[in-house]
Motif scaffolding. Structure first.
Motif, PDB file in Angstrom:
ATOM      1  N   ARG A  20      10.378  -4.945  -6.044  1.00  0.00           N
ATOM      2  CA  ARG A  20      11.655  -5.534  -6.482  1.00  0.00           C
ATOM      3  C   ARG A  20      12.749  -5.090  -5.503  1.00  0.00           C
ATOM      4  N   GLY A  21      13.986  -5.523  -5.780  1.00  0.00           N
ATOM      5  CA  GLY A  21      15.156  -5.026  -5.039  1.00  0.00           C
ATOM      6  C   GLY A  21      15.108  -5.325  -3.551  1.00  0.00           C
ATOM      7  N   ILE A  22      15.579  -4.368  -2.766  1.00  0.00           N
ATOM      8  CA  ILE A  22      15.702  -4.547  -1.315  1.00  0.00           C
ATOM      9  C   ILE A  22      14.317  -4.787  -0.687  1.00  0.00           C
ATOM     10  N   GLY A  23      13.311  -4.048  -1.144  1.00  0.00           N
ATOM     11  CA  GLY A  23      11.964  -4.204  -0.587  1.00  0.00           C
ATOM     12  C   GLY A  23      11.430  -5.604  -0.792  1.00  0.00           C
ATOM     13  N   HIS A  68      -1.593  -0.456  -5.636  1.00  0.00           N
ATOM     14  CA  HIS A  68      -0.867   0.664  -6.249  1.00  0.00           C
ATOM     15  C   HIS A  68      -0.747   1.798  -5.245  1.00  0.00           C
ATOM     16  N   THR A  69       0.482   2.262  -5.026  1.00  0.00           N
ATOM     17  CA  THR A  69       0.698   3.347  -4.057  1.00  0.00           C
ATOM     18  C   THR A  69       1.806   4.262  -4.535  1.00  0.00           C
ATOM     19  N   ASP A  70       1.469   5.517  -4.729  1.00  0.00           N
ATOM     20  CA  ASP A  70       2.523   6.517  -4.936  1.00  0.00           C
ATOM     21  C   ASP A  70       2.761   7.148  -3.568  1.00  0.00           C
ATOM     22  N   VAL A  71       3.973   6.938  -3.021  1.00  0.00           N
ATOM     23  CA  VAL A  71       4.241   7.373  -1.632  1.00  0.00           C
ATOM     24  C   VAL A  71       4.223   8.891  -1.470  1.00  0.00           C
ATOM     25  N   THR A  72       4.173   9.613  -2.589  1.00  0.00           N
ATOM     26  CA  THR A  72       4.164  11.077  -2.480  1.00  0.00           C
ATOM     27  C   THR A  72       2.740  11.626  -2.309  1.00  0.00           C
ATOM     28  N   VAL A  73       1.755  10.745  -2.343  1.00  0.00           N
ATOM     29  CA  VAL A  73       0.344  11.181  -2.329  1.00  0.00           C
ATOM     30  C   VAL A  73      -0.349  10.622  -1.073  1.00  0.00           C
ATOM     31  N   ASN A  97      10.611   2.048   2.173  1.00  0.00           N
ATOM     32  CA  ASN A  97      11.816   1.748   1.408  1.00  0.00           C
ATOM     33  C   ASN A  97      11.808   2.326  -0.005  1.00  0.00           C
ATOM     34  N   ALA A  98      10.639   2.802  -0.475  1.00  0.00           N
ATOM     35  CA  ALA A  98      10.559   3.336  -1.843  1.00  0.00           C
ATOM     36  C   ALA A  98      11.570   4.471  -2.001  1.00  0.00           C
ATOM     37  N   GLY A  99      12.290   4.472  -3.110  1.00  0.00           N
ATOM     38  CA  GLY A  99      13.285   5.527  -3.330  1.00  0.00           C
ATOM     39  C   GLY A  99      13.696   5.606  -4.779  1.00  0.00           C
ATOM     40  N   VAL A 100      14.246   6.758  -5.158  1.00  0.00           N
ATOM     41  CA  VAL A 100      14.750   6.972  -6.521  1.00  0.00           C
ATOM     42  C   VAL A 100      16.108   7.684  -6.427  1.00  0.00           C
ATOM     43  N   GLU A 121      10.594  14.659  -3.313  1.00  0.00           N
ATOM     44  CA  GLU A 121       9.209  14.206  -3.085  1.00  0.00           C
ATOM     45  C   GLU A 121       9.151  12.739  -2.709  1.00  0.00           C
ATOM     46  N   VAL A 122       9.869  11.903  -3.454  1.00  0.00           N
ATOM     47  CA  VAL A 122       9.806  10.455  -3.166  1.00  0.00           C
ATOM     48  C   VAL A 122      10.641  10.132  -1.925  1.00  0.00           C
ATOM     49  N   ASN A 123      11.891  10.570  -1.906  1.00  0.00           N
ATOM     50  CA  ASN A 123      12.820  10.112  -0.859  1.00  0.00           C
ATOM     51  C   ASN A 123      12.579  10.790   0.490  1.00  0.00           C
ATOM     52  N   THR A 149      14.413   3.218   4.737  1.00  0.00           N
ATOM     53  CA  THR A 149      15.668   2.968   4.029  1.00  0.00           C
ATOM     54  C   THR A 149      16.329   4.306   3.738  1.00  0.00           C
ATOM     55  N   ALA A 150      17.411   4.576   4.485  1.00  0.00           N
ATOM     56  CA  ALA A 150      18.256   5.735   4.155  1.00  0.00           C
ATOM     57  C   ALA A 150      19.354   5.208   3.237  1.00  0.00           C
ATOM     58  N   SER A 151      20.614   5.409   3.595  1.00  0.00           N
ATOM     59  CA  SER A 151      21.721   4.968   2.734  1.00  0.00           C
ATOM     60  C   SER A 151      23.020   5.402   3.406  1.00  0.00           C
ATOM     61  N   PRO A 194      22.244   1.255   3.674  1.00  0.00           N
ATOM     62  CA  PRO A 194      23.110   0.360   2.904  1.00  0.00           C
ATOM     63  C   PRO A 194      24.162   1.092   2.074  1.00  0.00           C
ATOM     64  N   HIS A 195      25.305   0.419   1.923  1.00  0.00           N
ATOM     65  CA  HIS A 195      26.265   0.765   0.869  1.00  0.00           C
ATOM     66  C   HIS A 195      25.677   0.182  -0.420  1.00  0.00           C
ATOM     67  N   TRP A 196      26.377   0.306  -1.548  1.00  0.00           N
ATOM     68  CA  TRP A 196      25.824  -0.186  -2.827  1.00  0.00           C
ATOM     69  C   TRP A 196      25.343  -1.631  -2.732  1.00  0.00           C
ATOM     70  N   VAL A 197      24.176  -1.888  -3.281  1.00  0.00           N
ATOM     71  CA  VAL A 197      23.589  -3.234  -3.354  1.00  0.00           C
ATOM     72  C   VAL A 197      23.256  -3.477  -4.823  1.00  0.00           C
ATOM     73  N   GLU A 198      23.436  -4.735  -5.281  1.00  0.00           N
ATOM     74  CA  GLU A 198      23.117  -5.075  -6.693  1.00  0.00           C
ATOM     75  C   GLU A 198      21.606  -5.058  -6.921  1.00  0.00           C
ATOM     76  N   THR A 199      21.067  -3.929  -7.324  1.00  0.00           N
ATOM     77  CA  THR A 199      19.630  -3.840  -7.639  1.00  0.00           C
ATOM     78  C   THR A 199      19.493  -2.997  -8.914  1.00  0.00           C
ATOM     79  N   ASP A 200      18.257  -2.814  -9.360  1.00  0.00           N
ATOM     80  CA  ASP A 200      18.021  -1.980 -10.551  1.00  0.00           C
ATOM     81  C   ASP A 200      18.517  -0.554 -10.340  1.00  0.00           C
ATOM     82  N   MET A 201      18.433  -0.085  -9.082  1.00  0.00           N
ATOM     83  CA  MET A 201      18.894   1.287  -8.825  1.00  0.00           C
ATOM     84  C   MET A 201      20.394   1.419  -9.124  1.00  0.00           C
ATOM     85  N   ARG A 202      21.172   0.445  -8.692  1.00  0.00           N
ATOM     86  CA  ARG A 202      22.617   0.515  -8.944  1.00  0.00           C
ATOM     87  C   ARG A 202      22.897   0.375 -10.447  1.00  0.00           C
ATOM     88  N   HIS A 203      22.137  -0.496 -11.117  1.00  0.00           N
ATOM     89  CA  HIS A 203      22.350  -0.679 -12.567  1.00  0.00           C
ATOM     90  C   HIS A 203      22.077   0.617 -13.323  1.00  0.00           C
TER      91      HIS A 203
HETATM   92  N1  LIG Z   1      20.742  -0.265  -4.381  1.00  0.00           N
HETATM   93  C1  LIG Z   1      21.570   0.428  -3.647  1.00  0.00           C
HETATM   94  O1  LIG Z   1      22.783   0.406  -3.858  1.00  0.00           O
HETATM   95  C2  LIG Z   1      21.062   1.246  -2.483  1.00  0.00           C
HETATM   96  C3  LIG Z   1      21.987   1.684  -1.518  1.00  0.00           C
HETATM   97  C4  LIG Z   1      21.521   2.447  -0.450  1.00  0.00           C
HETATM   98  C5  LIG Z   1      20.174   2.712  -0.327  1.00  0.00           C
HETATM   99  N2  LIG Z   1      19.311   2.281  -1.278  1.00  0.00           N
HETATM  100  C6  LIG Z   1      17.884   2.599  -1.094  1.00  0.00           C
HETATM  101  O2  LIG Z   1      17.153   1.393  -1.024  1.00  0.00           O
HETATM  102  C7  LIG Z   1      15.793   1.613  -1.396  1.00  0.00           C
HETATM  103  C8  LIG Z   1      15.374   0.515  -2.368  1.00  0.00           C
HETATM  104  O3  LIG Z   1      16.124   0.656  -3.572  1.00  0.00           O
HETATM  105  P1  LIG Z   1      16.589  -0.579  -4.459  1.00  0.00           P
HETATM  106  O4  LIG Z   1      18.057  -0.560  -4.495  1.00  0.00           O
HETATM  107  O5  LIG Z   1      15.894  -1.825  -4.041  1.00  0.00           O
HETATM  108  O6  LIG Z   1      16.110  -0.061  -5.897  1.00  0.00           O
HETATM  109  P2  LIG Z   1      14.861  -0.422  -6.795  1.00  0.00           P
HETATM  110  O7  LIG Z   1      14.827   0.632  -7.832  1.00  0.00           O
HETATM  111  O8  LIG Z   1      14.907  -1.829  -7.203  1.00  0.00           O
HETATM  112  O9  LIG Z   1      13.613  -0.255  -5.786  1.00  0.00           O
HETATM  113  C9  LIG Z   1      12.983   0.962  -5.525  1.00  0.00           C
HETATM  114  C10 LIG Z   1      11.486   0.703  -5.477  1.00  0.00           C
HETATM  115  O10 LIG Z   1      10.824   1.932  -5.106  1.00  0.00           O
HETATM  116  C11 LIG Z   1       9.693   2.066  -5.951  1.00  0.00           C
HETATM  117  N3  LIG Z   1       9.256   3.459  -6.049  1.00  0.00           N
HETATM  118  C12 LIG Z   1       9.877   4.499  -6.667  1.00  0.00           C
HETATM  119  N4  LIG Z   1       9.134   5.621  -6.595  1.00  0.00           N
HETATM  120  C13 LIG Z   1       8.011   5.289  -5.898  1.00  0.00           C
HETATM  121  C14 LIG Z   1       6.861   6.010  -5.493  1.00  0.00           C
HETATM  122  N5  LIG Z   1       6.681   7.321  -5.798  1.00  0.00           N
HETATM  123  N6  LIG Z   1       5.905   5.355  -4.776  1.00  0.00           N
HETATM  124  C15 LIG Z   1       6.050   4.038  -4.488  1.00  0.00           C
HETATM  125  N7  LIG Z   1       7.115   3.300  -4.844  1.00  0.00           N
HETATM  126  C16 LIG Z   1       8.083   3.918  -5.557  1.00  0.00           C
HETATM  127  C17 LIG Z   1      10.166   1.515  -7.297  1.00  0.00           C
HETATM  128  O11 LIG Z   1       9.081   1.247  -8.167  1.00  0.00           O
HETATM  129  C18 LIG Z   1      10.925   0.279  -6.846  1.00  0.00           C
HETATM  130  O12 LIG Z   1      10.101  -0.842  -6.714  1.00  0.00           O
HETATM  131  C19 LIG Z   1      15.755   3.036  -1.955  1.00  0.00           C
HETATM  132  O13 LIG Z   1      15.235   3.903  -0.968  1.00  0.00           O
HETATM  133  C20 LIG Z   1      17.211   3.357  -2.218  1.00  0.00           C
HETATM  134  O14 LIG Z   1      17.468   4.742  -2.176  1.00  0.00           O
HETATM  135  C21 LIG Z   1      19.705   1.549  -2.334  1.00  0.00           C
END
Ligand SMILES: NC(=O)c1ccc[n+]([C@@H]2O[C@H](COP(=O)([O-])OP(=O)(O)OC[C@H]3O[C@@H](n4cnc5c(N)ncnc54)[C@H](O)[C@@H]3O)[C@@H](O)[C@H]2O)c1
Length: 303
Positions: A20-23, A68-73, A97-100, A121-123, A149-151, A194-203
């Protein structure tokens, strides 16, 4: 900035956090340019639906796959890249791009060891592990390009996001440290910021519809956002422009792409002796690290 469709056509990309989101937006852009895409994420149902939709749009051609991929493993990360190889023949592009993000009241939350595990671990580790495996998968094929994906939070420090900011500063540092990979194995690494983007993370931060005492959600709600298309343009330009290496590209509201240059260590005085030392070190290091690549590739093949 123009995007040449030809650069991506026939290439294979791995995207983490692409469900979802940016990815997902980057996955759509790559598939529409003739690229094959493999998405690795922990959101399996959403990821599979995204891939189904990408394949439907590709009109009968298999354009995308999900695993299925956990990027920390490491086991999962290796499986992701090996899956891309078996499905589509190799990997040319990786979008890591995975991030929390943390909850805004993190600093005064309970002192619990778990609280400091997830974000680093994730970022950080997730990006580091995926970069190391991507680099081997690409080196095997003669080269490739990685975008992480940094920020903007990799350069700024709002209090409410302190631990998130720290992880994104780390991602900037990681990206800027990898310039030599281009000469070692023809792999470039850049970061989109990126600066803030309308995604689930921002919500998750703005807590839309909820009444909260913390002033941060309301602040973020009123903060300007950058269009997801602008972020996608930035990502694609970092991939296709072969002159870009270790660049940190800010994507800012409303529609601005700007490279953030690193600081120079000795701006006020020149130091010819140190410059010479550094130049010689680069030459010696290149020879040394090139000698380590072959054995590392052998281990990757056996993994
Ligand atoms: N939305 C913003 O405003 C914003 C701004 C700057 C940077 N970012 C960065 O952009 C990237 C994408 O975020 P987004 O905004 O699309 O949010 P998002 O929450 O929609 O997407 C993040 C994705 O990462 C996945 N993910 C989380 N933990 C994971 C793991 N352990 N292994 C694999 N996948 C995992 C989630 O399931 C999700 O699909 C992130 O790195 C975030 O930090 C977002």
């Amino acid at each position: 900035m123009t995007v040449s469709d030809n650069y991506f056509s026939g290439k294979v990309a791995v995207i983490t956090g692409g469900s979802r989101g940016i990815g997902r937006a980057v996955a759509e852009a790559l598939v529409s340019r003739g690229c094959k895409v493999v998405i690795g994420d922990v959101l399996d149902q959403v990821g599979q639906e995204t891939v189904n939709e990408l394949n439907t749009r590709a009109a009968g051609v298999k354009a995308a796959a999900y695993i299925h991929t956990d990027v920390t493993v490491y086991k999962d990360v290796l499986a992701l890249f090996k899956f891309a190889e078996s499905e589509f023949g190799g990997v040319d592009i990786a979008f890591l791009n995975a991030g929390v993000i943390n909850k805004p009241d993190y600093m005064f939350s309970p002192l619990d060891d778990e609280a400091e595990k997830l974000l680093p671990e994730v970022n950080i580790s997730g990006v580091v592990k995926c970069t190391r495996v991507a680099m081997l998968a690409m080196a095997k094929r003669g080269g490739g390009v990685i975008t992480v994906t940094a920020s903007c939070a990799g350069f700024l420090g709002p209090f409410a996001q302190s631990i998130y900011n720290a992880t994104k500063h780390a991602v900037v540092g990681w990206t800027r440290s990898l310039g030599m990979l281009k000469d070692i194995c023809n792999v470039r690494v850049n970061a989109v910021c990126p600066h803030w983007v309308e995604t689930d993370m921002r919500h998750k931060i703005t807590k839309k519809g909820e009444v909260v005492v913390d002033p941060y959600p309301a602040f973020v709600q009123q903060s300007p956002t950058v269009k997801i298309d602008t972020v996608v343009s930035g990502v694609l330009s970092l991939m296709e422009d072969e002159s870009r290496n270790t660049e940190t590209l800010l994507t800012l509201p409303p529609n601005i792409l700007r490279v953030q240059e690193p600081i120079q260590p000795f701006p006020e005085q020149s130091n010819p002796a140190y410059d010479q030392l550094a130049e010689q070190y680069e030459k010696d290091a290149l020879v040394y690290y090139k000698s380590l690549l072959g054995p590392a590739l052998k281990k990757y093949e056996q993994a």
